[in-house]
Structure formats: structure tokens, C-alpha cells
Design an enzyme around this catalytic site. Structure first.
Site, PDB file in Angstrom:
ATOM      1  N   GLU A 211       0.889  -1.173   0.000  1.00 15.68           N
ATOM      2  CA  GLU A 211       0.000   0.000   0.000  1.00 15.68           C
ATOM      3  C   GLU A 211       0.918   1.210   0.000  1.00 15.68           C
ATOM      4  O   GLU A 211       1.447   1.590   1.043  1.00 15.68           O
ATOM      5  CB  GLU A 211      -0.908  -0.007   1.237  1.00 15.68           C
ATOM      6  CG  GLU A 211      -1.889  -1.175   1.301  1.00 15.68           C
ATOM      7  CD  GLU A 211      -3.100  -0.984   0.387  1.00 15.68           C
ATOM      8  OE1 GLU A 211      -3.305   0.133  -0.127  1.00 15.68           O
ATOM      9  OE2 GLU A 211      -3.835  -1.965   0.175  1.00 15.68           O
ATOM     10  N   CYS A 245      -2.047   9.756   2.376  1.00 14.72           N
ATOM     11  CA  CYS A 245      -1.569   9.114   1.140  1.00 14.72           C
ATOM     12  C   CYS A 245      -2.450   9.435  -0.058  1.00 14.72           C
ATOM     13  O   CYS A 245      -1.971   9.493  -1.178  1.00 14.72           O
ATOM     14  CB  CYS A 245      -1.491   7.603   1.333  1.00 14.72           C
ATOM     15  SG  CYS A 245      -3.051   6.865   1.834  1.00 14.72           S
TER      16      CYS A 245
HETATM   17  P1  NAD Z   1       8.205   4.777   4.927  1.00 13.49           P
HETATM   18  O1  NAD Z   1       8.178   3.936   3.712  1.00 13.49           O
HETATM   19  O2  NAD Z   1       9.362   5.655   5.173  1.00 13.49           O
HETATM   20  O3  NAD Z   1       8.043   3.871   6.251  1.00 13.49           O
HETATM   21  C1  NAD Z   1       7.014   2.924   6.409  1.00 13.49           C
HETATM   22  C2  NAD Z   1       7.463   1.843   7.368  1.00 13.49           C
HETATM   23  O4  NAD Z   1       8.610   1.195   6.813  1.00 13.49           O
HETATM   24  C3  NAD Z   1       7.859   2.317   8.751  1.00 13.49           C
HETATM   25  O5  NAD Z   1       7.380   1.406   9.726  1.00 13.49           O
HETATM   26  C4  NAD Z   1       9.384   2.288   8.724  1.00 13.49           C
HETATM   27  O6  NAD Z   1       9.972   1.985   9.968  1.00 13.49           O
HETATM   28  C5  NAD Z   1       9.665   1.143   7.771  1.00 13.49           C
HETATM   29  N1  NAD Z   1      10.943   1.316   7.063  1.00 13.49           N
HETATM   30  C6  NAD Z   1      11.610   2.459   6.823  1.00 13.49           C
HETATM   31  N2  NAD Z   1      12.750   2.214   6.147  1.00 13.49           N
HETATM   32  C7  NAD Z   1      12.798   0.877   5.969  1.00 13.49           C
HETATM   33  C8  NAD Z   1      13.742   0.013   5.352  1.00 13.49           C
HETATM   34  N3  NAD Z   1      14.843   0.477   4.787  1.00 13.49           N
HETATM   35  N4  NAD Z   1      13.486  -1.312   5.350  1.00 13.49           N
HETATM   36  C9  NAD Z   1      12.357  -1.790   5.898  1.00 13.49           C
HETATM   37  N5  NAD Z   1      11.441  -1.022   6.511  1.00 13.49           N
HETATM   38  C10 NAD Z   1      11.648   0.303   6.552  1.00 13.49           C
HETATM   39  O7  NAD Z   1       6.839   5.632   4.869  1.00 13.49           O
HETATM   40  P2  NAD Z   1       6.344   6.737   5.863  1.00 13.49           P
HETATM   41  O8  NAD Z   1       7.179   7.955   5.714  1.00 13.49           O
HETATM   42  O9  NAD Z   1       6.156   6.158   7.216  1.00 13.49           O
HETATM   43  O10 NAD Z   1       4.870   7.017   5.269  1.00 13.49           O
HETATM   44  C11 NAD Z   1       4.655   7.877   4.200  1.00 13.49           C
HETATM   45  C12 NAD Z   1       4.442   7.138   2.895  1.00 13.49           C
HETATM   46  O11 NAD Z   1       3.480   6.116   3.055  1.00 13.49           O
HETATM   47  C13 NAD Z   1       3.907   8.028   1.796  1.00 13.49           C
HETATM   48  O12 NAD Z   1       4.504   7.688   0.580  1.00 13.49           O
HETATM   49  C14 NAD Z   1       2.433   7.694   1.761  1.00 13.49           C
HETATM   50  O13 NAD Z   1       1.793   7.984   0.543  1.00 13.49           O
HETATM   51  C15 NAD Z   1       2.469   6.228   2.058  1.00 13.49           C
HETATM   52  N6  NAD Z   1       1.197   5.785   2.597  1.00 13.49           N
HETATM   53  C16 NAD Z   1       0.437   4.941   1.854  1.00 13.49           C
HETATM   54  C17 NAD Z   1      -0.801   4.541   2.339  1.00 13.49           C
HETATM   55  C18 NAD Z   1      -1.689   3.626   1.568  1.00 13.49           C
HETATM   56  O14 NAD Z   1      -2.674   3.147   2.130  1.00 13.49           O
HETATM   57  N7  NAD Z   1      -1.429   3.338   0.314  1.00 13.49           N
HETATM   58  C19 NAD Z   1      -1.236   4.999   3.576  1.00 13.49           C
HETATM   59  C20 NAD Z   1      -0.404   5.857   4.285  1.00 13.49           C
HETATM   60  C21 NAD Z   1       0.814   6.233   3.809  1.00 13.49           C
END
Ligand code: NAD
Length: 466
Positions: A211, A245
Site C-alpha cells: 500500500e 496518502c
Molecule cells: P516509509 O516507507 O518511510 O516507512 C514505512 C514503514 O517502513 C515504517 O514502519 C518504517 O519503519 C519502515 N521502514 C523504513 N525504512 C525501511 C527500510 N529500509 N526497510 C524496511 N522497513 C523500513 O513511509 P512513511 O514515511 O512512514 O509514510 C509515508 C508514505 O506512506 C507516503 O509515501 C504515503 O503515501 C504512504 N502511505 C500509503 C498509504 C496507503 O494506504 N497506500 C497509507 C499511508 C501512507
């Protein structure tokens, strides 16, 4: 640390066979205790969301907590029906057989969630995983620590760790967990990290639901009601200070309508988010999650301005409280960074167009978005846009609301995600659809067994009926 992950993972691998045999009533009981624990902890959830994102209680209730109650209740009401094996049609060789689709739990699932709707985005996949009969390990975001902490507490109250276990922590926790051969990974976050997750999953051939996010465009046409469009876009863009998002990322608008739209957008933002014309209402307007993201958004405005864009509304910010006022940018040059990356903040670029197909071309020049919004009262225009673009989901004359209906699948396409969640779609995401054929004593399969002499008529028949 890795040892704890391994031992919980192994315990869950053993326990998943018990969960496979749970019936709807037992799973419903689990969902009910989850709901009861959330209800008991509701004030702490609001405190956590206030601390992490300065979310008002009303906004937190609507977009995070009540949203989850609705999903739990919907799953409780429908689970018996969802779990029932479904009848499937027959084929020539299974003509006399019973053909069924069984929904078996995937097994042990990893759920990784982001910080922007930190409660809802962990609980929603979790309740689907429970409904489908899975064990799960949860990794909430380290950027919303207060909410991650309350999630961990709720999980401990309701579940034994051999069934559901929450590990708080930073990237190192995700990295270690991603090495384990889960039966499914459900990841919500950015496309960049989505790639890392998918790569790690590929090593174990683990199925993934991603997602993700991206730039969700809004197209306003020549005849749309601008007051209506501006009000809805202002709410969708500014709820959670743009950190949504599916927030409208940028707006495509006919050149001759831009000034009126900005006027209406200003009126709407003032009415919803300001105490007086100069003062933003911090009681209901969320803050940017942290200093790094605050600086990232300011840098996007500065980069656009330096390249010739105009700040047509807002532009003010209060660094000490990580607050950026609703801002509109116009006259954007093609090379502005803000048109390349997801904004995830309260800044709205307006891009003008003359012909509707120009707007469609701009949308299609970028990755497939998670959402695409259309403001139009013209059915021909609306269908033309739907047919000629791709998006995870779309609302006509509104924004965001498609996420609130559990009867609709929610998910992205390609770089905005793969797979879907909510309602039966979430249940299916955490299930394997298993084909089961109960052959009858009078089976037809033997007609295709060797020897083949004198059976050419069978080929002719099969060509006709299959
Ligand atoms: P992110 O991808 O930075 O982090 C998401 C999760 O991944 C966190 O728990 C983080 O600890 C983990 N993570 C970070 N780096 C990682 C790595 N190298 N390896 C494995 N895991 C890792 O995203 P964010 O900044 O928390 O959220 C914002 C993003 O999420 C935006 O792009 C937004 O559009 C998207 N989003 C999508 C939805 C959806 O339903 N499609 C909903 C909310 C947010």
C-alpha cells in the site's frame, strides 16, 4: 534482538496450525476483544495522536478510531459468509465433481505500517489478518512513537505473542524481520521502501501487499462547481496537514478558472482551519510529523519559488511548532521538484491547461497514482478521464471518501501499490484462495487417459465445449 524475533516467529509458525482450524465464531470473539481493548484505551489513543501529530480528538476519532470500529463491525457481520467455501462452475473433466474455493489463512504475516495515520493503518490490516485466521508480527512506525507504544500495549492486552506480537523500533527492526520467511507481508509506506520490502520478500518467495503512495492528481473541468471543488479539495488536502496518502497532491485546472479557484480555496481554508485571517487554528490543524519532513516541505516551496513559481496563497510557517500554513503555488516550471515527488504536506500546486487531453497527458506522464479526483458535472468528460488514465481509486466531485467504504477495494496500482485491503478484499488479501475438487465416483477424466487410439472425437468435442 534477532533472537527474540526468531523465537516469536517460530512460535507463531507452530501456532498457525491451530488458527487454521478456528471457525467464524472464534475469530469473531478475537475481533470483539480487540475492539473492547481499543475502546478501553481510546483516551490514550487520542493522547498519543495528539503527541505524535497534534491531531484534534475529532479528526483522530473520525479518521483513525471510529474508522476501525466500523471495519471491525463490518468484518464481524460478514465473516461467516466470507469464510464459507464458494461454489465454482464445472469444467468438462470435473462435470460430475463438486468444485469449491476454500479460503485458507496465509499463515504468519508481517505488517509494517507508516506514521501518518499510525493507528488506523496498523489496525486495519491487522483486523483483516485476524478475520482470515492468521498469526501476525506488527512493526509500527518509529516516527509516531506514542501511537506505536499504545498499539503495542493493546496487542499485549488481547493476544498471546504466539498469535499476534508487536515489535516497536526503527529500520533495523524491519530489516531483521524482513529476513524471516513470512507467509505474507503487508506493507504500507513509501514506494522507495516498498521496493526494499519487495526485494526482501522475493528472497523467500513471500507474497506481498504493498500500500504505497505517490502524486494523486485532481482534474477540475471547465464546468465544475468551483466553490464545491475548492471546499472539498481544501479539506482533503489539509486534513492531517496534507500528510495523507490519498490527499489531492496537485490540481489541474483550466487557465481561465484559476483565480476564482484560489479565491474559493482561501475562503474554505479560512473557514475550516483559521482562528482569524492571520492565525491558524492549532487546535484542529495538525503539525508536520518531524523537523526533517518540515524542512523537506519548505525546501519544495523554496525550490519552486527559486525556479519562478508564484506563492499565490499562504507560504507562512512556524518552525518551532512544525506548522506550515495552507499554501497554493502557481506558474510552476516543469523542472520544479514539487512536481516530481509526493508532497505529503499542505502545499497545493495548480497547473493550468486549455484542453482536457492536456491534463490527461500530464497525469499519464507520471507514475500511476493511488487516487485520481475529478470535479465535473459533465458525464462525457468524466468517463473520458476514467477511460484514459489509471489510478488505485477515483472519486467524482469529492475526495478521499472512497477509502471509507469497506465494500470497495482500497489499494494502488504499480508504483502506488499492489493488492488491496478493507472488507472482503482485506480478508482475501490475508487468505489463499484454494481450489478444491471433490471428484465423483462417476468421473469423466478417464476419457482423456491413454491409449489415445480412436479418441480423436474427444479432441473435437473438447475444442467445441472448453
Ligand atoms: P516509509 O516507507 O518511510 O516507512 C514505512 C514503514 O517502513 C515504517 O514502519 C518504517 O519503519 C519502515 N521502514 C523504513 N525504512 C525501511 C527500510 N529500509 N526497510 C524496511 N522497513 C523500513 O513511509 P512513511 O514515511 O512512514 O509514510 C509515508 C508514505 O506512506 C507516503 O509515501 C504515503 O503515501 C504512504 N502511505 C500509503 C498509504 C496507503 O494506504 N497506500 C497509507 C499511508 C501512507
Amino acid at each position: 534482538m534477532a533472537q527474540i524475533f526468531d523465537s516469536v516467529f517460530e512460535a507463531q509458525q507452530r501456532h498457525k496450525y491451530t488458527l487454521r482450524n478456528t471457525n467464524a465464531a472464534q475469530r469473531i470473539q478475537k475481533l470483539k476483544s480487540l475492539k473492547a481493548a481499543i475502546e478501553k484505551n481510546e483516551p490514550h489513543i487520542y493522547d498519543a495522536l495528539q503527541s505524535d501529530l497534534r491531531k484534534s480528538q475529532f479528526e483522530a476519532a473520525v479518521t483513525e478510531v471510529i474508522f476501525i470500529y466500523g471495519e471491525i463491525d463490518f468484518a464481524i457481520k460478514n465473516l461467516g459468509k466470507w469464510m464459507k467455501p464458494k461454489h465454482a462452475g464445472k469444467s468438462m473433466v470435473s462435470l460430475m465433481a463438486k468444485n469449491r474455493i476454500y479460503y485458507e489463512p496465509k499463515g504468519v504475516c508481517l505488517i509494517i505500517s507508516p506514521w501518518n495515520y499510525p493507528f488506523q493503518l496498523m489496525m486495519s490490516p491487522l483486523l483483516s489478518a485476524i478475520a482470515a485466521g492468521n498469526c501476525a508480527i506488527l512493526k509500527p512506525s518509529e516516527l509516531s512513537p506514542a501511537t506505536s507504544n499504545i498499539i503495542g500495549k493493546i496487542i499485549k492486552e488481547c493476544f498471546d505473542e504466539q498469535e499476534i506480537c508487536c515489535f516497536e523500533g526503527d529500520v533495523s527492526v524491519s530489516t531483521a524481520l524482513l529476513k524471516l520467511p513470512f507467509d505474507h507481508i503487508f506493507f504500507t509506506g513509501s514506494p522507495a521502501i516498498g521496493r526494499i520490502v519487495m526485494e526482501a520478500a522475493a528472497k523467500n518467495l513471500t507474497s506481498v501487499t504493498l500500500e504505497l503512495g505517490g502524486k494523486s492528481p485532481t482534474i477540475i473541468d471547465q464546468e465544475a462547481n468551483l466553490k464545491n471543488a475548492a471546499e472539498k479539495i481544501a479539506w482533503g488536502k489539509l486534513v492531517n496537514a496534507g500528510q495523507t496518502c490519498i490527499a489531492p497532491d496537485y490540481v489541474l485546472i483550466p487557465e481561465n478558472r484559476q483565480e476564482e479557484f484560489i479565491r474559493e480555496y482561501n475562503i474554505a481554508t479560512q473557514r475550516m482551519f483559521f482562528k482569524n485571517p492571520q492565525e491558524i487554528n492549532e487546535d484542529i490543524y495538525a503539525k508536520i510529523i518531524n523537523h526533517k519532513h518540515f524542512k523537506r516541505i519548505i525546501a519544495l516551496i523554496d525550490d519552486a519559488s527559486a525556479k519562478g513559481a508564484k506563492v499565490s496563497l499562504g507560504g507562512q510557517y512556524q518552525e518551532e511548532v512544525q506548522t506550515i500554513n495552507p499554501t497554493v503555488l502557481t506558474k510552476l516550471p516543469a523542472n520544479a521538484n514539487i512536481m516530481e515527488e509526493e508532497i505529503f504536506g499542505p502545499v497545493l500546486p495548480l497547473i493550468t491547461y486549455n484542453l482536457l487531453d492536456e491534463a490527461i497527458e500530464i497525469v499519464n506522464s507520471k507514475s500511476k497514482p493511488l487516487a485520481l479526483y475529478i470535479f465535473s458535472d459533465n458525464g462525457k468528460n468524466t468517463h473520458h478521464i476514467i477511460k484514459n488514465t489509471s489510478a488505485g481509486g477515483t472519486c467524482i466531485n469529492d475526495v478521499l471518501i472512497h477509502i471509507s467504504n469497506p465494500k470497495l477495494p482500497f489499494g494502488g496500482v504499480n508504483s502506488s501499490g499492489m493488492g488491496s485491503c478493507h472488507g472482503i478484499f482485506g480478508f482475501k488479501t490475508f487468505s489463499h484462495e484454494r481450489s478444491v475438487v471433490f471428484q465423483s465416483a462417476m468421473n469423466m477424466s478417464s476419457m482423456i487417459y491413454p491409449p489415445y487410439d480412436g479418441k480423436s472425437w474427444i479432441l473435437k468435442l473438447l475444442k467445441k465445449i472448453m
